[in-house]
Design an enzyme around this catalytic site. Structure first.
Site, mmCIF file in Angstrom:
data_model
loop_
_atom_site.group_PDB
_atom_site.id
_atom_site.type_symbol
_atom_site.label_atom_id
_atom_site.label_comp_id
_atom_site.label_asym_id
_atom_site.label_seq_id
_atom_site.Cartn_x
_atom_site.Cartn_y
_atom_site.Cartn_z
ATOM 1 N N ASP A 8 0.881 -1.173 0.000
ATOM 2 C CA ASP A 8 0.000 0.000 0.000
ATOM 3 C C ASP A 8 0.913 1.216 0.000
ATOM 4 O OD1 ASP A 8 -1.675 2.123 0.480
ATOM 5 O OD2 ASP A 8 -2.348 1.455 2.460
ATOM 6 N N LYS A 70 2.557 11.501 -3.601
ATOM 7 C CA LYS A 70 1.679 10.640 -4.398
ATOM 8 C C LYS A 70 0.693 11.481 -5.222
ATOM 9 C CE LYS A 70 -1.650 6.851 -3.818
ATOM 10 N NZ LYS A 70 -2.150 5.878 -2.840
ATOM 11 N N GLU A 147 -6.965 0.079 -4.858
ATOM 12 C CA GLU A 147 -7.020 0.088 -3.389
ATOM 13 C C GLU A 147 -8.340 -0.461 -2.847
ATOM 14 O OE1 GLU A 147 -5.873 4.045 -2.202
ATOM 15 O OE2 GLU A 147 -3.866 3.789 -3.044
ATOM 16 N N ASP A 170 -13.096 5.243 2.128
ATOM 17 C CA ASP A 170 -11.671 5.357 2.471
ATOM 18 C C ASP A 170 -11.300 6.811 2.794
ATOM 19 O OD1 ASP A 170 -8.912 5.509 2.555
ATOM 20 O OD2 ASP A 170 -8.574 4.357 0.728
HETATM 21 P P1 ADP Z 1 -3.261 7.479 3.608
HETATM 22 O O1 ADP Z 1 -4.207 6.486 3.046
HETATM 23 O O2 ADP Z 1 -3.586 8.906 3.270
HETATM 24 O O3 ADP Z 1 -1.829 7.162 3.339
HETATM 25 P P2 ADP Z 1 -3.887 6.561 6.358
HETATM 26 O O4 ADP Z 1 -4.950 5.602 5.958
HETATM 27 O O5 ADP Z 1 -2.712 6.000 7.047
HETATM 28 O O6 ADP Z 1 -3.398 7.482 5.186
HETATM 29 O O7 ADP Z 1 -4.594 7.666 7.291
HETATM 30 C C1 ADP Z 1 -3.891 8.686 7.893
HETATM 31 C C2 ADP Z 1 -4.855 9.547 8.671
HETATM 32 O O8 ADP Z 1 -5.469 8.772 9.703
HETATM 33 C C3 ADP Z 1 -4.185 10.728 9.369
HETATM 34 O O9 ADP Z 1 -4.934 11.904 9.167
HETATM 35 C C4 ADP Z 1 -4.226 10.318 10.836
HETATM 36 O O10 ADP Z 1 -4.319 11.435 11.694
HETATM 37 C C5 ADP Z 1 -5.493 9.499 10.900
HETATM 38 N N1 ADP Z 1 -5.501 8.589 12.057
HETATM 39 C C6 ADP Z 1 -4.698 7.538 12.295
HETATM 40 N N2 ADP Z 1 -4.982 6.972 13.483
HETATM 41 C C7 ADP Z 1 -6.001 7.685 14.029
HETATM 42 C C8 ADP Z 1 -6.749 7.622 15.246
HETATM 43 N N3 ADP Z 1 -6.487 6.699 16.159
HETATM 44 N N4 ADP Z 1 -7.721 8.549 15.458
HETATM 45 C C9 ADP Z 1 -7.979 9.496 14.540
HETATM 46 N N5 ADP Z 1 -7.317 9.621 13.382
HETATM 47 C C10 ADP Z 1 -6.333 8.733 13.116
HETATM 48 MG MG MG Z 2 -4.736 4.876 1.957
#
Ligand code: ADP
Ligand code: MG
Length: 569
Positions: A8, A70, A147, A170
């Site tokens: 991912d 990205k 995805e 998502d």
């Molecule tokens: P991406 O798909 O954009 O790479 P992610 O799926 O890893 O990103 O999501 C990242 C987001 O999730 C960030 O904004 C982060 O603050 C939020 N996030 C991660 N864990 C938590 C949590 N426990 N509570 C609230 N928000 C969270």
């Molecule tokens: Mg993602």
């Protein structure tokens, strides 16, 4: 047989998994985490850092660090880090390289093959760029997987033997993607894909930060960079605390020039604060269902993806919208990597799941540069005027009329851009041409600009002078930003002499980056105290005594934890 890994490659975080003993397993990085921030930074010795350490340096060394690249995949937009510039494929390649190294350390064998997940709306150019990033990282990209399809695989949707329809919700760090999928006779079809490229968990963090400022009559724009960064961290932590506890209010304190600014917020207040963001999540869902022509009650499952869907307010909204609870037994920020690993397992057995990719939407908004009137005879250029908005079903043809801004103006320049930003300089330039228009008082001449976009991604821009005059046009092929095989070889050679920070030293490097970040936030005594600790730790690293280093690592790490826990720096 060597393993195929599933990746991912996220905008905010990346993760890697592998299919082992009949299930997907996520692979930890050098710090023991399964999520690796998609950040790249050039270290003081010129070597490339990725992940947590790079993430911390985004704040302390903004000119040497970058994230969210990205967003620019499939374009020519380069990022300068120190004395070099990098294409988005190259930055992605650094992240992929570190994931590959993590997988090799975990599996104890060389890894060559990978399946990489990409957003369902990724255009051909963006998909090609992702493959090239893999190639630059020394990976043979056996497959790209959407995805949302990956998320569905992690939930075993493909194991059922009847048709099933589901919606993937998502919400990542800075992007929101909604997809409606249909699994039928062994084929996964993306029936609709919508979303908001500029809405994500980070906006909730921002809302908390703004609220603290508002309540304390602090102006956010006048905060120093360090104070702003501290505020952002404070808000991020508060957001996660709100996810963890349901009852009591949580407190945030920001200290600026020795003065504390505080705010308390409980779940109900947070929900009100997030109201407008939550509202923005509704439209794309409605639109996806409409586009897919699938009524809500015939969906078999709603699957949550993305770290931000951990937030109770988001889960509540989803439950309300669909009248039922979404699937959440897997961690939402891990399901894409888990599913990519499922696909990797299937590909290894020559049984890769077939996908029908949806290609009949314009992935980005397309438009031209215009001037906006700010005073009687005062126009400011550089503003984006979208003509075909993203996610419009193609083929499509749209026309907008633009006017001259000066008296006797005899030419207009049509500059074509792709993107979502308000200012054209933040979008991707696709081309431009001049059109002669009749000399008239301002606003009485101009052009009708027609955009025609077809299924193969060819954009024709035609401008016709008004009230009368000629017509000119250009044809813009897709893939302005795809490297040719020769260029890939060139880039590969250029990357070969870039040092990558050694994986085994990553843990200590990340600790130092974190210490540096916290040092910048501290003041006075504690600052000196931490500086001493950092210097001692650095001296130990040079002596290379593993046991001593491990001990000092623990000590410094708990010191940093205690600073973090006090939250008052
Ligand atoms: P991406 O798909 O954009 O790479 P992610 O799926 O890893 O990103 O999501 C990242 C987001 O999730 C960030 O904004 C982060 O603050 C939020 N996030 C991660 N864990 C938590 C949590 N426990 N509570 C609230 N928000 C969270
Ligand atoms: Mg993602």
């Amino acid at each position: 047989m060597s393993s195929i890994i599933g990746i991912d490659l996220g905008t905010t975080n990346s993760a890697v998994g592998v299919w082992r003993d009949g299930q997907s397993v996520l692979i930890p990085n050098a710090l023991g985490h399964v999520l690796t921030p998609s950040c790249v930074s050039i270290d003081d010795d010129g070597s490339v850092l990725t992940g947590r350490a790079a993430h911390d340096r985004v704040h302390t060394h903004p000119r040497l660090s970058t994230s969210s690249f990205k967003r620019y995949m499939g374009t020519d937009r380069e990022v300068r880090l120190g004395s070099r510039t990098f294409r988005p494929e190259e930055l992605s390649a650094f992240v992929l390289k570190s994931l590959k190294a993590d997988a090799e350390a975990f599996l104890g064998a060389e890894v060559r093959d990978a399946v990489i997940a990409v957003p369902a709306y990724f255009s051909d150019a963006q998909r090609k760029a992702t493959r090239i990033a893999g190639e630059l990282a020394g990976l043979n990209v056996r497959r790209l997987i959407n995805e949302p399809t990956a998320a569905a695989l992690s939930y075993g949707v493909h194991l059922g033997d009847r048709e099933s329809k589901f919606l993937i919700f998502d919400l990542g760090g800075g992007t929101f993607d909604v997809s409606v999928l249909d699994f039928f006779e062994g084929v996964m079809e993306v029936r609709a894909s919508t979303g908001d490229n500029f809405l994500g968990g980070d906006d909730f963090t921002e809302a908390l930060a703004q609220s603290l400022c508002r309540r304390n009559h602090l102006s956010m724009s006048t905060l120093s960079p360090t104070a702003a960064q501290r505020l952002n961290q404070l808000a991020e932590r508060a957001k996660r605390q709100l996810t963890q506890n349901s009852g009591e209010a949580i407190a945030m304190t920001l200290t600026v020039e020795d003065k504390p600014y505080t705010m308390e917020i409980d779940a109900a207040e947070a929900e009100r604060l997030f109201e407008s963001l939550l509202q923005r999540l509704r439209k794309p869902v409605e639109r996806a269902l409409r586009d897919a022509r699938i009524p809500v009650d015939s969906l078999d499952e709603i699957i949550l993806v993305g770290g931000a869907t951990r937030m109770p307010v988001v889960r509540k909204l989803v439950s309300k919208m669909f009248g039922r609870l979404p699937a959440v037994h897997l961690n939402p920020d891990e399901v894409v990597a888990l599913g990519a690993a499922v696909q990797a397992g299937l590909v290894a057995q020559d049984a890769g799941l077939e996908e029908l990719v949806l290609t009949d939407v314009a992935p980005y908004s397309l438009g031209i540069d215009t001037s906006v009137q700010v005073g009687q005879n005062d126009f400011v250029p550089g503003h984006f005027l979208p003509i075909i908005e993203r996610n419009t079903i193609v083929p499509v043809s749209r026309v907008r009329r633009v006017f001259t801004v000066r008296d006797q103006q005899d030419v207009v320049i049509i500059r074509v851009f792709q993107g979502e930003a308000r200012l054209t300089r933040d979008n991707v330039s696709l081309g431009e041409f001049r059109l002669e228009v009749p000399r008239k008082p301002a606003g009485q001449a101009g052009a009708d600009v027609r955009f025609t976009y077809d299924v193969s991604g060819v954009l024709e821009v035609q401008a016709t002078a008004i009230p009368d005059g000629g017509t000119r046009s250009i044809v813009i092929e897709e893939n302005p930003g795809v490297l040719s095989p020769d260029e890939v070889r060139e880039r590969m050679a250029a990357l070969a002499d870039i040092k990558i920070h050694p994986r085994e030293r990553m843990e200590n490097r990340a600790l130092l980056a974190r210490a540096d970040r916290i040092y910048e936030e501290l003041l006075g005594e504690s600052r000196m105290f931490l500086a001493n600790h950092i210097a001692r730790f650095q001296a130990l690293l040079e002596r290379q005594d593993a046991q001593e280093i491990a001990h000092a690592h623990k000590e410094l790490s708990s010191l940093l934890d205690s600073f973090d826990a006090q939250q008052t720096y």
